[in-house]
Design a protein around this motif. Structure first.
Motif, short mmCIF file in Angstrom:
data_model
loop_
_atom_site.label_atom_id
_atom_site.label_comp_id
_atom_site.label_asym_id
_atom_site.label_seq_id
_atom_site.Cartn_x
_atom_site.Cartn_y
_atom_site.Cartn_z
N ALA A 86 1.27 8.18 0.67
CA ALA A 86 2.59 7.70 0.29
C ALA A 86 2.77 7.48 -1.21
CB ALA A 86 2.87 6.38 1.01
N THR A 87 1.78 7.73 -2.02
CA THR A 87 1.87 7.39 -3.43
C THR A 87 2.60 8.46 -4.23
OG1 THR A 87 -0.15 6.12 -3.34
CG2 THR A 87 0.53 6.84 -5.50
N ASP A 88 3.55 8.01 -5.05
CA ASP A 88 4.29 8.90 -5.94
C ASP A 88 3.76 8.88 -7.37
OD1 ASP A 88 6.06 10.14 -4.29
OD2 ASP A 88 7.77 8.88 -4.80
N SER A 89 3.11 7.77 -7.75
CA SER A 89 2.73 7.63 -9.15
C SER A 89 1.61 6.61 -9.31
CB SER A 89 3.94 7.16 -9.96
OG SER A 89 4.32 5.85 -9.56
N ILE A 90 1.01 6.61 -10.47
CA ILE A 90 0.00 5.61 -10.79
C ILE A 90 0.63 4.23 -10.81
CG2 ILE A 90 -1.55 4.77 -12.62
CD1 ILE A 90 -2.11 7.75 -13.25
N ALA A 91 1.85 4.13 -11.35
CA ALA A 91 2.54 2.84 -11.39
C ALA A 91 2.73 2.28 -9.98
CB ALA A 91 3.88 2.98 -12.10
N GLU A 92 3.12 3.15 -9.05
CA GLU A 92 3.31 2.71 -7.67
C GLU A 92 1.98 2.30 -7.04
OE1 GLU A 92 6.27 4.74 -5.09
OE2 GLU A 92 4.52 5.07 -3.81
N GLU A 93 0.92 3.06 -7.28
CA GLU A 93 -0.40 2.72 -6.74
C GLU A 93 -0.86 1.36 -7.28
OE1 GLU A 93 -3.71 3.01 -4.39
OE2 GLU A 93 -2.06 4.45 -4.40
N ASP A 94 -0.66 1.13 -8.56
CA ASP A 94 -1.02 -0.16 -9.15
C ASP A 94 -0.21 -1.29 -8.51
OD1 ASP A 94 -2.81 1.12 -10.81
OD2 ASP A 94 -1.56 0.95 -12.61
#
Length: 159
Positions: A86-94
């Motif tokens: 489901a991750t779109d970006s590093i920011a979202e993962e963080d």
């Protein structure tokens, strides 16, 4: 640090089920020995499909919270299309990592400190050396992301 991570079977899952329901999600308990649907990492790790988090009794609580966090940060229209990743970006993962720590703090018999210790034991890596150091001293961007998306209050409490 704990010698083993906290698992779903170690706690009363009622609080987790209530937490997930608050965000429009449900928990499906997978029978022991069966593969967990939607699991990115396989084995005992939680899985996600649509608005559902899948877990077995041996699933680590931090994994369940992390995968639920992925669904929580998504708009409802994207949740229904989600399967496994489901991750779109590093920011979202963080943001998901930060949220799983905060949500763990709301659960009886879990707590943020335990979630962070279990993240370290599992192998999450942070440039400050531990989940706790990251959370306390280097996670402003993740926290701000969650506030901007209406998932945390300005005081850092889950919405």
């Amino acid at each position: 640090m704990p010698t083993s991570v906290l698992r779903l079977a170690d706690i009363d899952s009622t609080a987790i089920e209530s937490l997930l329901a608050h965000y429009g999600l449900s928990l499906v308990r997978v029978p022991e020995g069966e593969a967990i649907p939607g699991s990115y990492w396989g084995e005992d790790e939680a899985g996600i499909i649509g608005n559902t988090v899948y877990a077995r009794g041996d699933t680590p609580v931090h994994s369940l919270l992390h995968e639920a966090g992925h669904l929580i940060v998504l708009p409802p229209e994207r949740r229904v299309e989600t399967h496994t990743d489901a991750t779109d970006s590093i920011a979202e993962e963080d943001a998901v990592c930060y949220l799983q720590i905060v949500l763990g703090g709301t659960l009886p018999a879990v707590g943020s400190d335990r979630v962070m210790a279990d993240m370290d034991a599992w192998g999450y890596t942070f440039r400050l050396g531990s989940a706790k150091a990251w959370f306390e001293h280097d996670a402003e961007n993740a926290r701000d992301w969650l506030v901007e998306h209406g998932l945390l209050t300005a005081a850092g409490e889950p919405v």
